[in-house]
Design a protein around this motif. Structure first.
Motif, PDB file in Angstrom:
ATOM      1  N   THR A  26     -40.266  16.012  -7.014  1.00 46.82           N
ATOM      2  CA  THR A  26     -39.441  16.565  -5.947  1.00 46.82           C
ATOM      3  C   THR A  26     -38.837  15.471  -5.087  1.00 46.82           C
ATOM      4  OG1 THR A  26     -41.341  16.706  -4.450  1.00 46.82           O
ATOM      5  CG2 THR A  26     -40.860  18.635  -5.810  1.00 46.82           C
ATOM      6  N   PRO A  27     -37.671  15.743  -4.485  1.00 47.99           N
ATOM      7  CA  PRO A  27     -37.113  14.791  -3.510  1.00 47.99           C
ATOM      8  C   PRO A  27     -37.976  14.791  -2.258  1.00 47.99           C
ATOM      9  CG  PRO A  27     -35.862  16.821  -3.515  1.00 47.99           C
ATOM     10  CD  PRO A  27     -36.824  16.931  -4.657  1.00 47.99           C
ATOM     11  N   LEU A  28     -37.853  13.744  -1.470  1.00 45.19           N
ATOM     12  CA  LEU A  28     -38.666  13.624  -0.266  1.00 45.19           C
ATOM     13  C   LEU A  28     -37.761  13.604   0.950  1.00 45.19           C
ATOM     14  CD1 LEU A  28     -41.684  13.192   0.501  1.00 45.19           C
ATOM     15  CD2 LEU A  28     -41.172  10.755   0.637  1.00 45.19           C
ATOM     16  N   PRO A  29     -37.944  14.532   1.897  1.00 42.67           N
ATOM     17  CA  PRO A  29     -37.116  14.509   3.106  1.00 42.67           C
ATOM     18  C   PRO A  29     -37.478  13.301   3.974  1.00 42.67           C
ATOM     19  CG  PRO A  29     -38.871  16.110   3.327  1.00 42.67           C
ATOM     20  CD  PRO A  29     -38.930  15.621   1.912  1.00 42.67           C
ATOM     21  N   GLY A  30     -36.560  12.902   4.829  1.00 39.73           N
ATOM     22  CA  GLY A  30     -36.830  11.776   5.713  1.00 39.73           C
ATOM     23  C   GLY A  30     -35.921  10.596   5.430  1.00 39.73           C
ATOM     24  N   ASN A  31     -35.891   9.667   6.366  1.00 40.87           N
ATOM     25  CA  ASN A  31     -35.051   8.484   6.234  1.00 40.87           C
ATOM     26  C   ASN A  31     -35.687   7.457   5.307  1.00 40.87           C
ATOM     27  OD1 ASN A  31     -33.171   9.515   8.118  1.00 40.87           O
ATOM     28  ND2 ASN A  31     -34.451   8.785   9.810  1.00 40.87           N
ATOM     29  N   GLN A  32     -34.862   6.569   4.769  1.00 39.22           N
ATOM     30  CA  GLN A  32     -35.377   5.492   3.944  1.00 39.22           C
ATOM     31  C   GLN A  32     -36.294   4.587   4.763  1.00 39.22           C
ATOM     32  OE1 GLN A  32     -32.049   3.438   2.174  1.00 39.22           O
ATOM     33  NE2 GLN A  32     -31.938   4.871   0.469  1.00 39.22           N
ATOM     34  N   THR A  33     -37.223   3.950   4.081  1.00 39.04           N
ATOM     35  CA  THR A  33     -38.153   3.049   4.765  1.00 39.04           C
ATOM     36  C   THR A  33     -37.387   1.914   5.415  1.00 39.04           C
ATOM     37  OG1 THR A  33     -39.819   3.562   3.092  1.00 39.04           O
ATOM     38  CG2 THR A  33     -40.224   1.645   4.497  1.00 39.04           C
ATOM     39  N   SER A  34     -37.586   1.722   6.694  1.00 39.47           N
ATOM     40  CA  SER A  34     -36.870   0.689   7.434  1.00 39.47           C
ATOM     41  C   SER A  34     -37.401  -0.699   7.104  1.00 39.47           C
ATOM     42  CB  SER A  34     -37.014   0.933   8.942  1.00 39.47           C
ATOM     43  OG  SER A  34     -38.370   0.767   9.330  1.00 39.47           O
ATOM     44  N   ALA A  35     -36.605  -1.706   7.418  1.00 38.35           N
ATOM     45  CA  ALA A  35     -37.030  -3.092   7.200  1.00 38.35           C
ATOM     46  C   ALA A  35     -38.283  -3.407   8.009  1.00 38.35           C
ATOM     47  CB  ALA A  35     -35.892  -4.042   7.581  1.00 38.35           C
ATOM     48  N   LYS A  36     -38.371  -2.859   9.217  1.00 36.64           N
ATOM     49  CA  LYS A  36     -39.549  -3.091  10.055  1.00 36.64           C
ATOM     50  C   LYS A  36     -40.794  -2.504   9.405  1.00 36.64           C
ATOM     51  CE  LYS A  36     -41.393  -2.263  14.713  1.00 36.64           C
ATOM     52  NZ  LYS A  36     -41.112  -1.677  16.052  1.00 36.64           N
ATOM     53  N   MET A  37     -40.684  -1.285   8.897  1.00 35.23           N
ATOM     54  CA  MET A  37     -41.834  -0.666   8.258  1.00 35.23           C
ATOM     55  C   MET A  37     -42.232  -1.413   6.983  1.00 35.23           C
ATOM     56  SD  MET A  37     -44.169   1.596   8.322  1.00 35.23           S
ATOM     57  CE  MET A  37     -43.654   2.825   9.535  1.00 35.23           C
ATOM     58  N   GLN A  38     -41.234  -1.893   6.230  1.00 28.97           N
ATOM     59  CA  GLN A  38     -41.522  -2.668   5.028  1.00 28.97           C
ATOM     60  C   GLN A  38     -42.266  -3.950   5.367  1.00 28.97           C
ATOM     61  OE1 GLN A  38     -37.696  -3.203   3.173  1.00 28.97           O
ATOM     62  NE2 GLN A  38     -37.692  -1.167   2.243  1.00 28.97           N
ATOM     63  N   THR A  39     -41.870  -4.582   6.470  1.00 34.10           N
ATOM     64  CA  THR A  39     -42.545  -5.808   6.907  1.00 34.10           C
ATOM     65  C   THR A  39     -43.988  -5.519   7.299  1.00 34.10           C
ATOM     66  OG1 THR A  39     -40.460  -6.754   7.698  1.00 34.10           O
ATOM     67  CG2 THR A  39     -42.505  -7.710   8.566  1.00 34.10           C
ATOM     68  N   LEU A  40     -44.200  -4.412   8.029  1.00 33.40           N
ATOM     69  CA  LEU A  40     -45.550  -4.030   8.413  1.00 33.40           C
ATOM     70  C   LEU A  40     -46.407  -3.726   7.186  1.00 33.40           C
ATOM     71  CD1 LEU A  40     -44.770  -1.718  11.459  1.00 33.40           C
ATOM     72  CD2 LEU A  40     -45.866  -3.958  11.540  1.00 33.40           C
ATOM     73  N   GLU A  41     -45.803  -3.058   6.228  1.00 28.94           N
ATOM     74  CA  GLU A  41     -46.528  -2.710   5.006  1.00 28.94           C
ATOM     75  C   GLU A  41     -46.947  -3.965   4.252  1.00 28.94           C
ATOM     76  OE1 GLU A  41     -45.883  -0.001   0.981  1.00 28.94           O
ATOM     77  OE2 GLU A  41     -44.162  -0.781   2.068  1.00 28.94           O
ATOM     78  N   THR A  42     -46.018  -4.909   4.127  1.00 32.83           N
ATOM     79  CA  THR A  42     -46.321  -6.152   3.418  1.00 32.83           C
ATOM     80  C   THR A  42     -47.420  -6.931   4.132  1.00 32.83           C
ATOM     81  OG1 THR A  42     -44.050  -6.295   2.599  1.00 32.83           O
ATOM     82  CG2 THR A  42     -45.365  -8.316   2.567  1.00 32.83           C
ATOM     83  N   GLY A  43     -47.333  -6.995   5.449  1.00 32.34           N
ATOM     84  CA  GLY A  43     -48.356  -7.703   6.216  1.00 32.34           C
ATOM     85  C   GLY A  43     -49.721  -7.067   6.064  1.00 32.34           C
ATOM     86  N   ALA A  44     -49.757  -5.738   6.087  1.00 33.50           N
ATOM     87  CA  ALA A  44     -51.025  -5.031   5.940  1.00 33.50           C
ATOM     88  C   ALA A  44     -51.634  -5.273   4.569  1.00 33.50           C
ATOM     89  CB  ALA A  44     -50.817  -3.543   6.173  1.00 33.50           C
ATOM     90  N   GLN A  45     -50.789  -5.311   3.540  1.00 33.69           N
ATOM     91  CA  GLN A  45     -51.283  -5.546   2.189  1.00 33.69           C
ATOM     92  C   GLN A  45     -51.945  -6.909   2.070  1.00 33.69           C
ATOM     93  OE1 GLN A  45     -47.763  -4.949  -0.186  1.00 33.69           O
ATOM     94  NE2 GLN A  45     -48.116  -2.751  -0.403  1.00 33.69           N
ATOM     95  N   VAL A  46     -51.393  -7.888   2.770  1.00 37.97           N
ATOM     96  CA  VAL A  46     -51.922  -9.248   2.696  1.00 37.97           C
ATOM     97  C   VAL A  46     -53.176  -9.417   3.547  1.00 37.97           C
ATOM     98  CG1 VAL A  46     -51.433 -11.669   3.237  1.00 37.97           C
ATOM     99  CG2 VAL A  46     -49.670 -10.240   2.171  1.00 37.97           C
ATOM    100  N   MET A  47     -53.192  -8.794   4.725  1.00 38.98           N
ATOM    101  CA  MET A  47     -54.235  -9.084   5.708  1.00 38.98           C
ATOM    102  C   MET A  47     -55.402  -8.099   5.715  1.00 38.98           C
ATOM    103  SD  MET A  47     -51.730 -10.144   8.891  1.00 38.98           S
ATOM    104  CE  MET A  47     -53.088 -10.702   9.923  1.00 38.98           C
ATOM    105  N   GLN A  48     -55.195  -6.892   5.226  1.00 38.09           N
ATOM    106  CA  GLN A  48     -56.255  -5.891   5.293  1.00 38.09           C
ATOM    107  C   GLN A  48     -56.925  -5.683   3.939  1.00 38.09           C
ATOM    108  OE1 GLN A  48     -53.991  -2.538   7.079  1.00 38.09           O
ATOM    109  NE2 GLN A  48     -55.482  -2.689   8.743  1.00 38.09           N
ATOM    110  N   SER A  49     -58.222  -5.465   3.969  1.00 38.29           N
ATOM    111  CA  SER A  49     -58.946  -5.129   2.742  1.00 38.29           C
ATOM    112  C   SER A  49     -58.909  -3.627   2.539  1.00 38.29           C
ATOM    113  CB  SER A  49     -60.392  -5.613   2.828  1.00 38.29           C
ATOM    114  OG  SER A  49     -61.075  -4.939   3.864  1.00 38.29           O
ATOM    115  N   ARG A  50     -59.042  -3.189   1.289  1.00 37.26           N
ATOM    116  CA  ARG A  50     -58.978  -1.766   0.949  1.00 37.26           C
ATOM    117  C   ARG A  50     -60.079  -1.437  -0.066  1.00 37.26           C
ATOM    118  NH1 ARG A  50     -54.084  -3.955   0.979  1.00 37.26           N
ATOM    119  NH2 ARG A  50     -54.083  -4.215  -1.275  1.00 37.26           N
ATOM    120  N   PRO A  51     -61.344  -1.588   0.315  1.00 38.66           N
ATOM    121  CA  PRO A  51     -62.432  -1.372  -0.647  1.00 38.66           C
ATOM    122  C   PRO A  51     -62.376  -0.046  -1.398  1.00 38.66           C
ATOM    123  CG  PRO A  51     -63.280  -2.391   1.335  1.00 38.66           C
ATOM    124  CD  PRO A  51     -61.855  -2.027   1.627  1.00 38.66           C
TER     125      PRO A  51
END
Length: 268
Positions: A26-51
């Motif tokens: 299905t399509p997903l309503p909502g705006n495309q992921t912003s550059a700010k959110m992408q940056t936060l996501e990338t930072g979280a992936q690098v800095m946070q553990s996900r056991p």
């Protein structure tokens, strides 16, 4: 039952051979992921553990249907964590791409544990014998020998599955109430078009897999599982308003009035 060696084999193969070939439904309503959110996501992936996420060690692809509605069928992508020799848990998605929609969860237990459950609880669980022996449940990316060994461990287990996002019914958001799902138990139940499409995407041959698994030992299904086959169907229902999970959202399937009261009150 030792799952860990087999599960570990699948880790590097999730991306190499077993994924990214089935887009969301299905399509997903909502705006495309912003550059700010992408940056936060990338930072979280690098800095946070996900056991809990990193503990996911296998990918299984199979099919479910709404309890009480065998025509409401869909493919389900399971990402599995082994908790111990008797308990596994799976996150279920409608696809195997990065933007897959989280459909629900499945809890998988051994036959030994299933037999300890009270009768009303057993009605919520389905067997895995037919899914394994028919070849409709696969572990994409695993070598054939490893996949067969893994299926030999799964064949006599039992699953309890709840779907919370019904993308098969064009739900673009996780609307409505959760639905209890079941697994197929015999020939002629699964829509052949679904199976054919899955085989095409994964370049698999279900009939050949079925033949290769003939020597996997499957014990008789324990009493109480797959209760829908005896007409004892359990499904959540809204306390007020229309019923939710009949085919085309028009028909409600339930059990006895007593069981429905237990579910509605949260005492099930």
């Amino acid at each position: 039952m030792k799952y860990f060696p087999l599960m570990m084999l699948s880790v590097p193969l999730l991306v190499a051979c077993g994924g990214a070939n089935t887009p969301p439904h299905t399509p997903l309503p909502g705006n495309q992921t912003s550059a700010k959110m992408q940056t936060l996501e990338t930072g979280a992936q690098v800095m946070q553990s996900r056991p809990p996420v990193e503990a996911i060690s296998a990918y299984l692809d199979g099919f479910h249907f709404y309890n009480g509605d065998k025509n409401g069928q869909m493919e389900a992508h399971h990402y599995v964590t082994v908790l111990n020799d008797d308990v596994m848990q799976a996150i279920i998605y409608d696809s195997n791409t990065k933007d897959a929609r989280l459909m629900g969860v499945e809890y998988i237990i051994s036959e030994r544990l299933f037999k300890t459950l009270p009768p009303e609880e057993k009605k919520l669980w389905h067997s895995h014998q037919y899914e394994v022996k028919s070849g409709s449940l696969i572990a994409p990316g695993l070598p054939a020998v490893a996949e067969k060994a893994l299926m030999s461990k799964i064949v006599n287990t039992y699953g309890k599955t709840w779907h919370t996002w019904h993308t098969d019914r064009n739900k673009t958001l996780p609307l409505g109430i959760p639905a209890l799902m079941m697994g197929f138990t015999g020939e002629g139940q699964l829509d052949p078009a679904l199976l054919k499409d899955r085989d095409r995407r994964f370049k698999t041959d279900t009939q050949a897999i079925k033949s290769q698994r003939q020597d996997i030992i499957a014990r008789p299904v324990a009493a109480g599982a797959d209760a829908w086959q005896q007409g004892d169907v359990v499904q959540l229902k809204l306390v007020e308003g229309a019923a939710e999970h009949g085919h085309n959202d028009t028909t409600h399937f339930g059990t006895s009035e007593q069981t429905q009261r237990k579910i509605a009150s949260g005492k099930q």
